[in-house]
Design a protein around this motif. Structure first.
Motif, PDB file in Angstrom:
ATOM      1  N   ALA A 404       0.832  -1.204   0.000  1.00 12.06           N
ATOM      2  CA  ALA A 404       0.000   0.000   0.000  1.00 12.06           C
ATOM      3  C   ALA A 404       0.868   1.256   0.000  1.00 12.06           C
ATOM      4  CB  ALA A 404      -0.940  -0.007   1.195  1.00 12.06           C
ATOM      5  N   VAL A 405       1.952   1.239   0.782  1.00 10.29           N
ATOM      6  CA  VAL A 405       2.868   2.384   0.812  1.00 10.29           C
ATOM      7  C   VAL A 405       3.540   2.555  -0.547  1.00 10.29           C
ATOM      8  CG1 VAL A 405       4.973   3.321   1.857  1.00 10.29           C
ATOM      9  CG2 VAL A 405       3.276   2.181   3.293  1.00 10.29           C
ATOM     10  N   ALA A 406       3.961   1.448  -1.159  1.00 10.49           N
ATOM     11  CA  ALA A 406       4.621   1.513  -2.464  1.00 10.49           C
ATOM     12  C   ALA A 406       3.683   2.094  -3.528  1.00 10.49           C
ATOM     13  CB  ALA A 406       5.093   0.118  -2.876  1.00 10.49           C
ATOM     14  N   VAL A 407       2.395   1.783  -3.422  1.00 10.20           N
ATOM     15  CA  VAL A 407       1.417   2.318  -4.372  1.00 10.20           C
ATOM     16  C   VAL A 407       1.245   3.825  -4.162  1.00 10.20           C
ATOM     17  CG1 VAL A 407      -1.022   2.330  -5.012  1.00 10.20           C
ATOM     18  CG2 VAL A 407       0.182   0.166  -4.724  1.00 10.20           C
ATOM     19  N   LEU A 408       1.067   4.241  -2.909  1.00 13.37           N
ATOM     20  CA  LEU A 408       0.888   5.665  -2.625  1.00 13.37           C
ATOM     21  C   LEU A 408       2.099   6.481  -3.048  1.00 13.37           C
ATOM     22  CD1 LEU A 408      -0.859   5.804   0.881  1.00 13.37           C
ATOM     23  CD2 LEU A 408      -1.791   6.537  -1.317  1.00 13.37           C
ATOM     24  N   LYS A 409       3.282   5.894  -2.927  1.00 13.08           N
ATOM     25  CA  LYS A 409       4.514   6.617  -3.234  1.00 13.08           C
ATOM     26  C   LYS A 409       4.569   7.052  -4.701  1.00 13.08           C
ATOM     27  CE  LYS A 409       8.352   4.491  -4.121  1.00 13.08           C
ATOM     28  NZ  LYS A 409       9.617   3.727  -4.091  1.00 13.08           N
ATOM     29  N   ILE A 410       4.011   6.261  -5.610  1.00 12.02           N
ATOM     30  CA  ILE A 410       4.152   6.553  -7.037  1.00 12.02           C
ATOM     31  C   ILE A 410       2.948   7.285  -7.621  1.00 12.02           C
ATOM     32  CG2 ILE A 410       5.648   4.563  -7.386  1.00 12.02           C
ATOM     33  CD1 ILE A 410       3.232   3.151  -8.681  1.00 12.02           C
ATOM     34  N   LEU A 411       1.831   7.375  -6.869  1.00 16.74           N
ATOM     35  CA  LEU A 411       0.638   8.018  -7.412  1.00 16.74           C
ATOM     36  C   LEU A 411       0.810   9.532  -7.478  1.00 16.74           C
ATOM     37  CD1 LEU A 411      -2.381   6.113  -5.801  1.00 16.74           C
ATOM     38  CD2 LEU A 411      -1.479   5.918  -8.120  1.00 16.74           C
ATOM     39  N   THR A 412       0.294  10.134  -8.528  1.00 14.39           N
ATOM     40  CA  THR A 412       0.276  11.587  -8.675  1.00 14.39           C
ATOM     41  C   THR A 412      -1.155  12.020  -8.963  1.00 14.39           C
ATOM     42  OG1 THR A 412       0.602  11.598 -11.076  1.00 14.39           O
ATOM     43  CG2 THR A 412       2.582  11.474  -9.701  1.00 14.39           C
ATOM     44  N   THR A 413      -1.369  13.330  -8.971  1.00 12.76           N
ATOM     45  CA  THR A 413      -2.716  13.836  -9.218  1.00 12.76           C
ATOM     46  C   THR A 413      -3.174  13.554 -10.641  1.00 12.76           C
ATOM     47  OG1 THR A 413      -1.730  15.987  -9.730  1.00 12.76           O
ATOM     48  CG2 THR A 413      -2.578  15.655  -7.504  1.00 12.76           C
ATOM     49  N   ALA A 414      -2.242  13.210 -11.530  1.00 10.71           N
ATOM     50  CA  ALA A 414      -2.630  12.841 -12.893  1.00 10.71           C
ATOM     51  C   ALA A 414      -3.285  11.471 -12.932  1.00 10.71           C
ATOM     52  CB  ALA A 414      -1.403  12.872 -13.818  1.00 10.71           C
ATOM     53  N   GLY A 415      -2.995  10.640 -11.920  1.00  3.66           N
ATOM     54  CA  GLY A 415      -3.610   9.326 -11.828  1.00  3.66           C
ATOM     55  C   GLY A 415      -2.876   8.259 -12.620  1.00  3.66           C
ATOM     56  N   LEU A 416      -2.986   7.004 -12.172  1.00  2.09           N
ATOM     57  CA  LEU A 416      -2.398   5.858 -12.853  1.00  2.09           C
ATOM     58  C   LEU A 416      -3.416   4.731 -12.915  1.00  2.09           C
ATOM     59  CD1 LEU A 416       1.151   5.661 -11.175  1.00  2.09           C
ATOM     60  CD2 LEU A 416       0.645   6.468 -13.476  1.00  2.09           C
ATOM     61  N   THR A 417      -3.360   3.938 -13.971  1.00  2.00           N
ATOM     62  CA  THR A 417      -4.206   2.753 -14.055  1.00  2.00           C
ATOM     63  C   THR A 417      -3.598   1.652 -13.196  1.00  2.00           C
ATOM     64  OG1 THR A 417      -3.035   1.778 -15.937  1.00  2.00           O
ATOM     65  CG2 THR A 417      -4.794   3.374 -16.421  1.00  2.00           C
ATOM     66  N   ALA A 418      -4.358   0.590 -12.960  1.00  2.00           N
ATOM     67  CA  ALA A 418      -3.861  -0.526 -12.143  1.00  2.00           C
ATOM     68  C   ALA A 418      -2.641  -1.166 -12.794  1.00  2.00           C
ATOM     69  CB  ALA A 418      -4.966  -1.550 -11.941  1.00  2.00           C
ATOM     70  N   LEU A 419      -2.654  -1.278 -14.125  1.00  5.17           N
ATOM     71  CA  LEU A 419      -1.507  -1.868 -14.811  1.00  5.17           C
ATOM     72  C   LEU A 419      -0.278  -0.971 -14.739  1.00  5.17           C
ATOM     73  CD1 LEU A 419      -3.186  -3.453 -17.971  1.00  5.17           C
ATOM     74  CD2 LEU A 419      -2.168  -4.636 -16.020  1.00  5.17           C
ATOM     75  N   GLU A 420      -0.486   0.346 -14.828  1.00  4.16           N
ATOM     76  CA  GLU A 420       0.636   1.285 -14.699  1.00  4.16           C
ATOM     77  C   GLU A 420       1.214   1.232 -13.292  1.00  4.16           C
ATOM     78  OE1 GLU A 420      -0.696   4.695 -17.956  1.00  4.16           O
ATOM     79  OE2 GLU A 420      -1.474   4.781 -15.912  1.00  4.16           O
ATOM     80  N   GLU A 452     -10.755   9.332 -22.069  1.00  5.59           N
ATOM     81  CA  GLU A 452     -10.727   8.125 -22.897  1.00  5.59           C
ATOM     82  C   GLU A 452     -11.531   6.991 -22.289  1.00  5.59           C
ATOM     83  OE1 GLU A 452      -7.993   9.567 -21.678  1.00  5.59           O
ATOM     84  OE2 GLU A 452      -7.348  10.747 -23.413  1.00  5.59           O
ATOM     85  N   GLY A 453     -12.148   7.235 -21.114  1.00  9.90           N
ATOM     86  CA  GLY A 453     -12.947   6.206 -20.458  1.00  9.90           C
ATOM     87  C   GLY A 453     -12.151   5.234 -19.623  1.00  9.90           C
ATOM     88  N   VAL A 454     -10.899   5.584 -19.290  1.00 12.46           N
ATOM     89  CA  VAL A 454     -10.027   4.708 -18.511  1.00 12.46           C
ATOM     90  C   VAL A 454     -10.108   5.084 -17.028  1.00 12.46           C
ATOM     91  CG1 VAL A 454      -7.649   3.930 -18.174  1.00 12.46           C
ATOM     92  CG2 VAL A 454      -8.483   4.446 -20.474  1.00 12.46           C
TER      93      VAL A 454
END
Length: 549
Positions: A404-420, A452-454
């Motif tokens: 969970a920490v590793a996920v939060l560390k890379i997220l930005t306000t632009a957003g990422l998909t689950a695969l990204e 784009e509906g993602v």
């Protein structure tokens, strides 16, 4: 969106974020009038709102923003993120624009004009392509766009044509009479403070309707500024708010001399006055399932220092009481207190001094070290460079697992998909799915659908997560033996270890020690309710942002 950067009387003042980031703004005030302070406050609010900017720093006084925010610092110092002589500016600035990052471009030790010219040329080129909102802040503008000699033409170009590209401009100066008039005339937003030199008053006179208004600038107090243009609905006089990071541009003050201490014998710690209020609460032990988690509870004894695990109290209780009383509101007409002091207790506040090793480096991987101090109740960082100051730390990560920490560390306000997220974090699909589900349940992230509906995931953290590479503070204050009761930290070493491993997979905690800092906790009552005030037991100052134990 408005940024609450100041106050008008007892009311908060919000200025338009859209106008600040994409418009043309000048910040003008003579030396000592609070110009640099105000710009730092603006930068802090931009950081908190994830609005990208690049600040050209001529004095190296804005690097303290890194104490609180994930600033990209480009300069000549060894601690910089990038060396100004070898950095790939095009790549760094492109990422900053696309990710709404914050850049301080420190030209204090190099050829300012040459480096600034290269920077603004690249910014303009990138924004002509990307067209994303981004703000260029030019401190000491008279050095780059002077009236009397050749100026950096691209700054003039940005002042005229940058807006349609999303590139905003904020120019700051102490001497508006020395700045290119073509640039100042393009500034449809003005933040103007105290000025006393005739030529400078004449240079800003066209921003005001009458000479009488211009003459008011002479009488302003430090920190007071007229705000005009698209930033606000109407011209208003406001005072910039408090800074969350340390002001490094303040003039050194003369302090009273102190007698030299004799080297033959160290003085005993200053005795603490016995409080007249009820005794402090009994220690709260940390409950843990595993035996190795209990080491943070209570007041542990360090094998190297024996029982010396507390910072001495220098502020007596009667002195703390007077400090609290000075912070209470009073009626001007009745000369009576509107606030009442209900209680005053001295608390031995637990701090954790932590040292970490990890494997890092861009080109060549080497063993790196980080060190930091956490306040023990919520996990915020404790800065002891000038008394106790609370900085953003790991409070929003306590209780999360490594994934969970590793996920939060890379997220930005632009957003990422689950695969990204899976690719960037290097996690297995099942781990990503579990982490996202947990973070959504705890309201640490949200989702949105792109054009784009993602579906992308966006962080909902109130404060940025500090990087291990930016943490370098050791506890150096003299310690003494803890007297009286104490309360231990409210989180375990195992919880902290999960956070560290989530931030950097190769990281390991090499040393952790609990020390205790003297804090006076006062309860104040008024017609509007009760509130707590925390007073530093070393410096005697109020501690802002202190979490409740």
């Amino acid at each position: 969106m408005d940024l609450g950067v100041g106050r008008v009387g007892d009311q908060d003042l919000g200025i338009s974020a859209q106008e600040l980031v994409t418009g043309r703004t000048c910040v003008i005030a003579q030396s000592g009038a609070g110009k640099s302070w105000g710009i730092a406050v603006l930068c802090e609010h931009l950081c908190k709102s994830y609005l990208g900017f690049c600040l050209i720093d001529t004095e190296g006084e804005y690097f303290s923003l890194k104490d609180r925010f994930p600033i990209i610092w480009i300069g000549s110092d060894e601690s910089c993120d990038y060396d100004i002589e070898s950095v790939d500016l095009h790549s760094v600035l492109r990422d900053a624009i696309l990710s709404s990052r914050f850049v301080v471009f420190d030209v204090s030790e190099v050829d300012m004009r040459a480096k600034a010219t290269a920077l603004v040329n690249i910014l303009y080129e990138l924004e002509s392509e990307l067209r994303r909102p981004f703000l260029l802040i030019v401190e000491e503008a008279d050095k780059f766009i002077p009236q009397s000699r050749d100026s950096i033409k691209m700054i003039e170009e940005i002042s005229r044509r940058g807006r349609k590209r999303g590139l905003g401009l904020l120019v700051a100066t102490q001497r508006p009479s020395l700045v290119q008039k073509n640039v100042l005339s393009q500034c449809n937003n003005q933040i103007i403070g105290k000025l006393t030199i005739d030529n400078d008053l004449k240079a800003v006179s066209h921003f005001f309707d009458a000479r009488k208004e211009v003459e008011e600038l002479i009488t302003l107090d430090p920190g007071e500024f007229f705000v005009m243009g698209g930033l606000v609905r109407e011209k208003i006089l406001m005072k910039f708010g408090d800074r969350e990071t340390q002001h490094r541009g303040v003039t050194p003050q003369i302090l009273p001399g102190r007698p030299h201490e004799k080297k033959e014998a160290e003085p005993d710690p200053i005795p603490e006055a016995k409080p007249e209020s009820p005794p402090e609460p009994q220690p709260v032990q940390v409950e843990a399932e595993d035996a190795d988690q209990v080491i943070l509870s209570g007041g542990p004894v360090d094998e190297e220092d024996g029982t010396k695990n507390a910072i001495p109290t220098l502020l007596q209780r009667d002195e703390a009481l007077r400090v609290v009383q000075s912070l209470c509101k009073r009626s001007f007409w009745r000369r009576a207190y509107l606030d009442r002091i209900i209680s005053l207790d001295r608390v031995s506040w637990p701090l954790l001094s932590v040292e970490v090793k990890y494997h890092g480096g861009i080109l060549k991987k080497t063993t790196k070290r980080s060190s930091f101090i956490l306040e023990g109740f919520h996990g915020d960082r404790a800065d002891l460079s000038d008394g106790l100051m609370v900085r953003p730390g790991f409070s929003e990560l306590i209780g999360l697992d490594e994934a969970a920490v590793a996920v939060l560390k890379i997220l930005t306000t632009a957003g990422l998909t689950a695969l990204e997220i899976e690719a960037d974090a290097g996690l297995m699909p099942a781990d990503v799915k579990k982490a996202l589900k947990s973070l959504q349940k705890q309201k640490r992230i949200t989702t949105k659908k792109t054009e784009e509906g993602v579906i992308v995931y966006i962080p909902l953290l109130e404060k940025p997560i500090p990087k291990l590479s930016n943490l370098n503070q050791l506890q150096t204050m003299k310690l003494t033996t803890l007297s009286g009761e104490s309360r231990g930290p409210s989180f375990t070493e195992d919880e902290l270890r999960k956070i560290i491993k989530g931030l950097e997979r190769t990281a390991e905690i090499t040393k952790i020690k609990v020390i205790f800092y003297p804090v006076y906790e006062a309860m104040i009552a008024s017609d509007s309710g009760e509130r707590r005030i925390f007073i530093d037991g070393v410096t005697g100052r109020e501690i802002n942002g202190m979490p409740h134990p």
